[in-house]
Design an enzyme around this catalytic site. Structure first.
Site, PDB file in Angstrom:
ATOM      1  CB  CYS A  60     -15.200  -3.168  18.856  1.00 31.22           C
ATOM      2  SG  CYS A  60     -14.169  -4.041  17.672  1.00 31.22           S
ATOM      3  CB  SER A  61     -19.069  -2.268  16.053  1.00 27.99           C
ATOM      4  OG  SER A  61     -18.103  -1.243  15.882  1.00 27.99           O
ATOM      5  CB  CYS A  62     -15.138  -6.184  13.443  1.00 32.01           C
ATOM      6  SG  CYS A  62     -13.786  -5.656  14.514  1.00 32.01           S
TER       7      CYS A  62
END
Lengths: 204, 220
Positions: free
Chosen positions: A111-113
């Site tokens: 995702c985009s942690c």
């Protein structure tokens, strides 16, 4: 802007999304699901209070305070929270140190942690498919696109943030900064140097 | 799930456009989307993994054809609908047609600083549980292929690496994605030789470190 083909190809999509988000916001407000003032408070937090200057303070302190660097190595969560940089998307932290022969790079392929508490909101490229897809499999090619070419004998260690552990890179302290205070060093620490797509700045 | 979100090592996405000093938002609606999704999370009606699953569990065409914050909004709309908070009919009409279920309270502005500063810790009390794997030992990742949520990228399934950190006892995403806030397992950092994952074109000394839970791992 070359990074965003949607701006060029499909203005109507942005217009559709403007309408869609406005409608949802109004509906959620009307139903009592959101407090409009809370939305402003959230944006104010991440646009004016929480950003990469937090991380730069961590790095500059690590460069100038060996005891702090040691604490950061062993338990970054405690060390960073003690500086007042806790909270959302920074609940659990690991600091990874660049050193001669080793360069660290952070990505989230699923995702985009991103460590909001020390770096603020993620840049567009960090959330983009090319970065997410390629940082793990061809990090040197990705770094070259950032203008960073590492020596062949420098190993690259990529950290894929798949859990709720967030990573901050501690870049190497630039040469020519002996005797500098943490306050003097902070401006040399860019956001990208704490993700690993850049080195710390060279003093002017 | 073997879904469109699992992009590590995939080809065809083109170069990265660094945009070093660019804005974090492309358009005003993206700002509102970020605030709305963050505030809605404050309702406490779903876990972070439920929100991830609501974003990733869609067709590849939908996922790749949507901008980043568009996926956030689609995920939010799905969660609101599933929880009975905002129906598709209400979204279509723009009119409130059903009251909220009891016990739903919005995140108010006065609580925002406290809530954001506090965050949501994901570690849990391990009780008598002890980590099976020790620092430096070799592990092989399981070849798990669930249709539900999982946080092990496909590029590192069935591969051998070493335990490079024992992070603690953390909430397990596979169950958290179904609303379970309690089930936790030992979380490790596992390091793989990049060539074991991506072949000979990877740098000889390069490594990839991934955070993986105990149910994803077997001792070698």
């Amino acid at each position: 802007m070359p990074h965003d083909h949607h701006d060029h190809e499909d203005h109507s999509q942005l217009d559709d999304m403007t309408a869609r988000v406005m409608a949802l916001e109004k509906l959620m407000t009307d139903k009592g699901l959101v407090d409009p003032a809370a939305l402003d408070a959230i944006l104010d937090t991440y646009e004016t209070r929480v950003g990469p200057r937090n991380g730069a303070r961590v790095v500059a302190r690590a460069w100038t305070d060996p005891a702090f660097a040691e604490a950061l190595t062993h338990d970054a969560t405690t060390a960073i929270h003690a500086m007042g940089f806790g909270g959302r998307q920074g609940e659990h932290l690991t600091a990874v140190f660049n050193k001669p022969g080793l360069h660290n790079l952070v990505v989230c392929t699923l995702c985009s942690c991103y460590p909001w508490s020390v770096l603020g909101l993620p840049p567009v490229w960090y959330k983009s498919m090319p970065y997410r897809a390629r940082a793990v499999s061809e990090p040197r090619a990705v770094l070259a696109e950032f203008g960073l070419t590492l020596p062949e004998d420098t190993a690259v260690r990529v950290w894929d943030s798949t859990a709720e552990m967030r990573y901050i890179v501690i870049p190497q302290r630039p040469e020519g900064t002996d005797g500098w205070t943490a306050e003097q060093l902070e401006p040399l620490v860019s956001r990208d140097s704490m993700i690993g797509t850049a080195l710390a700045g060279v003093p002017a | 799930m073997n879904g469109p979100q699992d992009v590590g090592g995939r080809h065809g996405f083109g170069p990265v456009a660094p945009d070093i000093d660019g804005p974090v938002f492309h358009a005003p609606w993206e700002r509102r989307a970020l605030a709305l999704v963050t505030a809605a999370g404050g309702l406490g009606q779903w876990t972070i993994d439920e929100s991830r699953f609501a974003r990733e569990n869609r067709t590849p065409a939908d996922y790749y054809g949507s901008t980043y914050f568009e996926i956030w909004i689609k995920g939010l709309e799905r969660l609101l609908e599933e929880r009975g908070l905002v129906s598709a009919g209400e979204r279509a009409s723009g009119q409130v047609s059903a009251p909220l279920p009891a016990g739903i309270a919005p995140l108010t502005a006065d609580r925002v600083p406290e809530v954001l500063a506090k965050g949501t810790p994901y570690d849990r009390d391990p009780g008598d549980s002890r980590p099976v794997h020790a620092l430096g030992t070799m592990v092989r990742t399981r070849n798990l292929q669930p249709a539900g949520h999982i946080r092990m990228p496909s590029y590192c399934r069935g591969r051998t690496g070493w335990i490079s950190a024992v992070h603690g006892y953390h909430v397990f995403p596979d169950t958290s994605a179904t609303g379970d806030r309690d089930t936790a397992h030992w979380l490790y950092n596992v390091t793989f030789a990049a060539r074991d994952l991506f072949g000979e074109q990877a740098g000889e000394g390069d490594t990839v470190s991934v955070d993986l839970w105990e149910p994803y791992l077997d001792a070698v």
